[in-house]
Design an enzyme around this catalytic site. Structure first.
Site, mmCIF file in Angstrom:
data_model
loop_
_atom_site.group_PDB
_atom_site.id
_atom_site.type_symbol
_atom_site.label_atom_id
_atom_site.label_comp_id
_atom_site.label_asym_id
_atom_site.label_seq_id
_atom_site.Cartn_x
_atom_site.Cartn_y
_atom_site.Cartn_z
ATOM 1 N N VAL A 116 4.201 -0.975 3.966
ATOM 2 C CA VAL A 116 2.832 -1.316 4.523
ATOM 3 C C VAL A 116 2.084 -2.375 3.542
ATOM 4 O O VAL A 116 2.257 -1.894 2.355
ATOM 5 C CB VAL A 116 2.179 -0.014 4.982
ATOM 6 C CG1 VAL A 116 0.627 -0.506 5.070
ATOM 7 C CG2 VAL A 116 2.605 0.765 5.928
ATOM 8 N N LEU B 158 0.921 -1.204 -0.080
ATOM 9 C CA LEU B 158 -0.023 -0.130 -0.026
ATOM 10 C C LEU B 158 0.817 1.409 -0.222
ATOM 11 O O LEU B 158 0.353 2.277 -0.307
ATOM 12 C CB LEU B 158 -0.772 0.141 1.339
ATOM 13 C CG LEU B 158 -1.950 -1.071 1.204
ATOM 14 C CD1 LEU B 158 -2.732 -0.842 2.484
ATOM 15 C CD2 LEU B 158 -3.253 -0.784 0.262
ATOM 16 N N GLN C 184 5.406 2.706 0.641
ATOM 17 C CA GLN C 184 6.528 2.407 1.037
ATOM 18 C C GLN C 184 7.336 3.636 1.278
ATOM 19 O O GLN C 184 7.082 4.626 0.921
ATOM 20 C CB GLN C 184 7.324 1.653 -0.008
ATOM 21 C CG GLN C 184 8.491 0.595 0.213
ATOM 22 C CD GLN C 184 8.646 -0.430 -0.778
ATOM 23 O OE1 GLN C 184 8.018 -0.037 -2.048
ATOM 24 N NE2 GLN C 184 9.213 -1.367 -0.664
ATOM 25 N N GLY C 185 8.322 3.577 2.434
ATOM 26 C CA GLY C 185 9.065 4.793 2.774
ATOM 27 C C GLY C 185 10.196 4.568 3.531
ATOM 28 O O GLY C 185 10.740 3.412 3.624
ATOM 29 N N GLY C 186 10.797 5.643 4.157
ATOM 30 C CA GLY C 186 12.232 5.221 4.700
ATOM 31 C C GLY C 186 11.740 4.372 6.009
ATOM 32 O O GLY C 186 12.923 3.645 6.381
ATOM 33 N N GLN C 187 10.677 4.419 6.521
ATOM 34 C CA GLN C 187 10.599 3.490 7.732
ATOM 35 C C GLN C 187 10.206 2.205 7.485
ATOM 36 O O GLN C 187 10.267 1.260 8.396
ATOM 37 C CB GLN C 187 9.883 4.134 8.724
ATOM 38 C CG GLN C 187 9.935 5.740 9.015
ATOM 39 C CD GLN C 187 11.228 5.725 9.890
ATOM 40 O OE1 GLN C 187 11.502 4.704 10.726
ATOM 41 N NE2 GLN C 187 11.883 6.888 9.902
ATOM 42 N N GLY C 188 9.946 1.837 6.385
ATOM 43 C CA GLY C 188 9.341 0.377 6.248
ATOM 44 C C GLY C 188 8.165 0.404 5.118
ATOM 45 O O GLY C 188 8.100 1.026 4.372
ATOM 46 N N ASP D 38 2.590 13.922 16.159
ATOM 47 C CA ASP D 38 2.743 14.151 14.388
ATOM 48 C C ASP D 38 0.967 14.103 13.788
ATOM 49 O O ASP D 38 0.857 13.389 12.932
ATOM 50 C CB ASP D 38 3.563 13.040 13.914
ATOM 51 C CG ASP D 38 3.962 13.406 12.431
ATOM 52 O OD1 ASP D 38 3.984 14.561 12.210
ATOM 53 O OD2 ASP D 38 4.445 12.539 11.827
#
Ligand SMILES: *[C@@H]1O[C@H](CO)[C@@H](O)[C@H](O)[C@H]1NC(C)=O
Ligand SMILES: *[C@@H]1O[C@H](CO)[C@@H](O)[C@H](O)[C@H]1NC(C)=O
Ligand SMILES: *[C@@H]1O[C@H](CO)[C@@H](O)[C@H](O)[C@H]1NC(C)=O
Ligand SMILES: *[C@@H]1O[C@H](CO)[C@@H](O)[C@H](O)[C@H]1NC(C)=O
Ligand SMILES: *[C@@H]1O[C@H](CO)[C@@H](O)[C@H](O)[C@H]1NC(C)=O
Ligand SMILES: *[C@@H]1O[C@H](CO)[C@@H](O)[C@H](O)[C@H]1NC(C)=O
Ligand SMILES: *[C@@H]1O[C@H](CO)[C@@H](O)[C@H](O)[C@H]1NC(C)=O
Ligand SMILES: *[C@@H]1O[C@H](CO)[C@@H](O)[C@H](O)[C@H]1NC(C)=O
Ligand SMILES: *[C@@H]1O[C@H](CO)[C@@H](O)[C@H](O)[C@H]1NC(C)=O
Ligand SMILES: *[C@@H]1O[C@H](CO)[C@@H](O)[C@H](O)[C@H]1NC(C)=O
Length: 747
Positions: free
Chosen positions: A439, A431, A433-437, A550
């Site tokens: 989904v 769904l 994707q990013g720096g942290q992981g 946040d």
């Protein structure tokens, strides 16, 4: 921690020492620790004779420790005929046997002169020995009895006595020595010489039938428990156990250490015993043996004695001088001197697996296919267990079992379930994707649609925090908060499982781009009230206050009925200020950030209120917090909004749909609230509770005269639900925003 370790060590050392005694006692051990000097006899009868004691010329330290062994009877005694039954190096004590003083009468009331009513013990003043005052007591037993206990301590003399009477046996209480049939007196420290004398008042004549004697003795406390039987049976006991303390010389360690005849050997330390002169030696931690011999203290091999705490599956125990350490077995790597090793994942491992597979094929040809499968399965299970432990699984299990009720809803998934749910983490299921992981969207075996969050980094140091947060988050049960369903700790990085929220983020609707679902004024009001309610709940109602930190419209999700659900609020109370800054800047949520927090680095609940104010402004104006279409100065929506309110041209910037549907006073009320939330001084901002109440009030007022319209809105929502939303817009379906901190931070 260190203290506890030390204590454990001490216990171990003691245990092993006992072990050594037992082993050499049975003569079974090959290399028993050395007790006596080389070529010296180390036992007499049943008693072991450790140096500094000795029973032969040249085997004892000095005249004080010169013992005699009667080889025919196996009795050890000192020159003064004190029989020794046990010698303890660790305690610095001797068990001896000491005569009982009796005074007995015959039936006609005459003293039995062949029995001694007078006993004494003499330890030369200045010798190594004193009567232990902590372990012994002076006791007299009898029903017509008085006794004397006289003597000298190292610098004084003393005289004591006690008396005990009883007229019939039933009055005597077993276990109680307080004057009825038995009396006792504590003895003074430093005792070197004493006499015991037992007497009677009336020759026991009146009570002769059941108690013809008086007894007096000094006895090891824990070996004497008075009972009525003692009135008769002590007659046959000539002696009872007693304890002497011993030490070397008459100087304390500090002074003795510089003497040429200082005896503590290698790897031992000197200590001063309490309330007695002289010093004693003991082996250092991790060593055992006889500290009075030059090489008496030997390293304990913790590994071969199974005293190590290495994980046998992944680690190898290595003995080292005074201790041990655990290293990783071949094929494992990790924190060498720590507690954890995990399977190596590198090329050679891949090659191993490849080799293993081809070997498996060969075996398959040979008909052994089945066994290779079993081996693989076991390895996988072991791997899972290692991950589970490292990811804090045990901690979580413990937490889950110790918490009440609603935590049990949180499920510990096994990795297989989640693999199935996400079709082996298929790229089509991603769904976001990013720096942290990453989904993934998935479907559980029971048909529930969920979101599986796979993080990139794990920091083992933060595990406890991570687990605590999982526990806190799983306790949250609010209809406007995205629910944490469970987690999986069997994989290399922990996986978190959330409920799936289908209709994207609030930010996708803010500027009216989405024509399929226009945000009406009613809906806007409802959504902000829901969000405020959720934050109020997180700030105050949840068992531990949670500050989402946040808050922004991309973190507000909309469910199938377009109800707001707050996500990603776990950006962790534990995270450091610097990190928050860094990530907020990097990920561009600058427009939502409390400027006071930014300047002072002090995060307060009012910082969340500010961020909420930004969302209010977004919904009023119909623009995103950061917009490239506004001019440079008014790039921050908050500034732009405040300026407009202050310059009295609020209605010029309000979203056209809001303007059309909302009543003027309603809009002004909400705008005022937003302005208060956006106050640069955090103290002047309202609390989340006030905000939630004001918005709820505004909704109620607005709802009351417009029931009909509400009903229509409801209908409309229902209709939208059945639209094939998912199929038509797969790309806008990022359910949890990835480019911010994950719900639970691993950093
Ligand atoms: C040790 O004791 C024995 C027997 O009591 C005695 O013969 C010997 O002289 C003593 N040695 C010393 C050094 O006191
Ligand atoms: C001697 O004392 C130790 C403890 O100090 C004990 O473990 C051991 O059993 C005793 N030995 C005998 C023979 O009483
Ligand atoms: C010491 O042992 C000797 C020899 O066995 C014995 O005669 C004597 O009574 C014992 N002394 C004590 C106090 O037990
Ligand atoms: C107790 O015994 C002693 C010695 O046998 C005797 O002299 C004395 O008279 C007796 N006393 C009584 C009260 O019987
Ligand atoms: C008991 O011992 C003391 C001191 O040694 C002595 O004076 C006294 O005569 C003894 N008494 C008996 C009855 O032996
Ligand atoms: C006896 O010596 C101890 C220490 O060895 C000391 O504390 C105590 O005061 C002394 N007693 C007398 C009466 O001198
Ligand atoms: C002593 O004996 C009494 C009665 O038999 C018993 O209740 C008690 O526990 C005993 N105490 C010890 C320390 O053995
Ligand atoms: C202490 O023990 C270590 C290892 O067991 C040994 O190498 C060292 O020589 C010992 N030190 C002394 C002074 O005996
Ligand atoms: C024995 O030593 C301890 C600690 O050194 C001290 O507290 C205690 O008072 C001493 N007891 C006597 C009777 O001297
Ligand atoms: C582990 O500890 C032992 C003993 O303390 C030390 O000799 C060894 O070098 C350490 N190993 C590593 C990898 O740190």
């Amino acid at each position: 921690m260190v203290g506890a370790m030390g204590f454990q060590y001490l216990m171990l050392v003691q245990l092993t020492w006992v072990g050594v005694l037992l082993i050499s006692g049975t003569g079974a051990a090959g290399v028993a620790a050395q007790l006596a000097r080389p070529n010296c006899p180390d036992r007499c009868g049943d008693v072991e004779i450790p140096f500094p004691f000795g029973i032969a010329e040249g085997c004892y330290l000095n005249g004080n420790f010169n013992l005699s062994c009667d080889h025919s009877s196996g009795v050890v005694h000192t020159g003064r005929n004190i029989n020794i039954t046990n010698i303890s190096i660790e305690e610095g004590q001797l068990d001896i046997s000491m005569y009982v003083a009796h005074q007995c009468f015959d039936e006609s009331g005459f003293l039995q002169t062949n029995i001694k009513s007078n006993r004494s013990l003499s330890l030369t003043a200045g010798s190594a020995f004193t009567v232990s005052y902590t372990q012994n007591v002076f006791v007299a037993v009898g029903c017509d009895t008085y006794s004397y206990f006289n003597g000298f301590t190292s610098n004084d003399s003393f005289s004591m006595g006690c008396l005990s009477r009883c007229t019939n046996i039933p009055g005597v209480v077993d276990g109680s020595c307080s004057g009825l049939g038995c009396c006792k007196v504590e003895i003074p420290p430093g005792l070197k010489y004493f006499t015991l004398e037992a007497f009677s008042f009336g020759n026991h004549s009146e009570i002769w039938s059941f108690n013809p004697c008086s007894y007096a003795f000094v006895v090891k406390q824990d070996q004497f428990n008075f009972s009525a039987d003692d009135l008769y049976t002590l007659k046959d006991k000539e002696a009872l156990p007693m304890v002497l303390d011993w030490a070397i010389g008459d100087e304390i360690c500090e002074n003795a250490q510089s003497n040429s005849n200082f005896v503590c050997g290698g790897n031992s330390t000197c200590y001063d015993p309490e309330n007695s002169s002289g010093y004693r030696c003991k082996c250092k931690l991790g060593y055992d043996g006889n500290p009075y011999l030059r090489d008496g203290c030997q390293d304990i091999d913790e590994c071969s004695k199974n005293l190590d705490n290495c994980d046998k599956e992944t680690q190898l125990c290595n003995n080292s001088p005074g201790g041990f350490y655990c290293s990783c077995l071949e094929g494992y790597e990790g924190d060498y001197n720590g507690t954890s090793c995990h399977a190596k994942v590198n090329k050679s491992n891949v090659i191993n697996i490849a080799l293993g597979i081809s070997f498996g094929l060969l075996v398959l040809l040979a008909g052994g296919w089945w066994s290779s499968k079993v081996v693989k399965k076991r390895r996988m299970i072991r791997q899972k267990n290692i991950f589970f432990k490292r990811n804090g699984g045990l901690l979580l299990q413990q937490q889950l079992s110790s918490h009440e009720a609603n935590v049990e809803n949180t499920k510990l998934f096994n990795s297989k379930d989640l693999e199935k749910a996400t079709d082996h983490f298929n790229v089509n299921r991603i769904l976001g994707q990013g720096g942290q992981g990453t989904v993934y969207k998935g479907m559980l075996a029971d048909g529930r649609i969920v979101v599986v969050k796979k993080s990139k980094v794990v920091d083992e140091g933060k595990l406890k925090e991570f687990i605590n947060e999982v526990v806190i988050l799983s306790q949250i049960n609010h209809r406007n908060v995205v629910k944490l369903i469970g987690c999986c700790l069997e994989t290399e990085v922990p996986l978190l499982v959330y409920e799936y929220v289908p209709n994207g983020t609030l930010s996708q609707y803010v500027n009216g781009q989405n024509e399929e679902f226009p945000l009406t004024w009613d809906i806007r009001l409802r959504i902000v009230a829901e969000i405020a309610g959720a934050f109020f709940y997180l700030h105050s109602v949840a068992s531990i206050p949670i500050y989402p930190r946040d808050i922004k419209s991309t973190n507000i999700l909309l469910d199938d009925k377009y109800r707001a659900k707050v996500a990603d609020f776990g950006t962790s109370r534990s995270i450091t200020i610097d990190q928050t800054h860094l990530t907020t800047l990097v990920h561009g949520t600058f427009g939502h950030l409390d400027p006071e927090y930014f300047q002072s680095s002090q995060f307060t609940e009012k910082s969340d209120v500010y961020s909420f104010g930004v969302i209010l402004a977004e919904l009023l104006i119909g623009e995103k917090a950061i917009s490239s279409t506004r001019t440079q100065e008014s790039k921050s929506l908050a500034t732009y909004f405040i300026q407009s309110v202050e310059e009295n041209n609020l209605f010029d910037i309000i979203d056209s749909q809001v303007l059309k549907e909302g009543k003027k006073e309603e809009i002004i009320a909400v705008a005022k609230l937003a302005k208060r939330c956006l106050d640069l001084n955090g103290k002047k901002r309202p609390t989340m509770r006030e905000v939630a109440m004001e918005l709820e009030k505004a909704r109620m007022l607005q709802k009351a005269p417009k029931l009909q319209q509400n009903y229509e809105e409801h209908e409309y929502v229902q209709e939208v639900v059945y639209k094939p939303w998912e199929a038509s817009t797969p790309s806008t379906m990022s359910t949890l925003s990835i480019d911010t901190q994950p719900l639970v931070s691993f950093q």
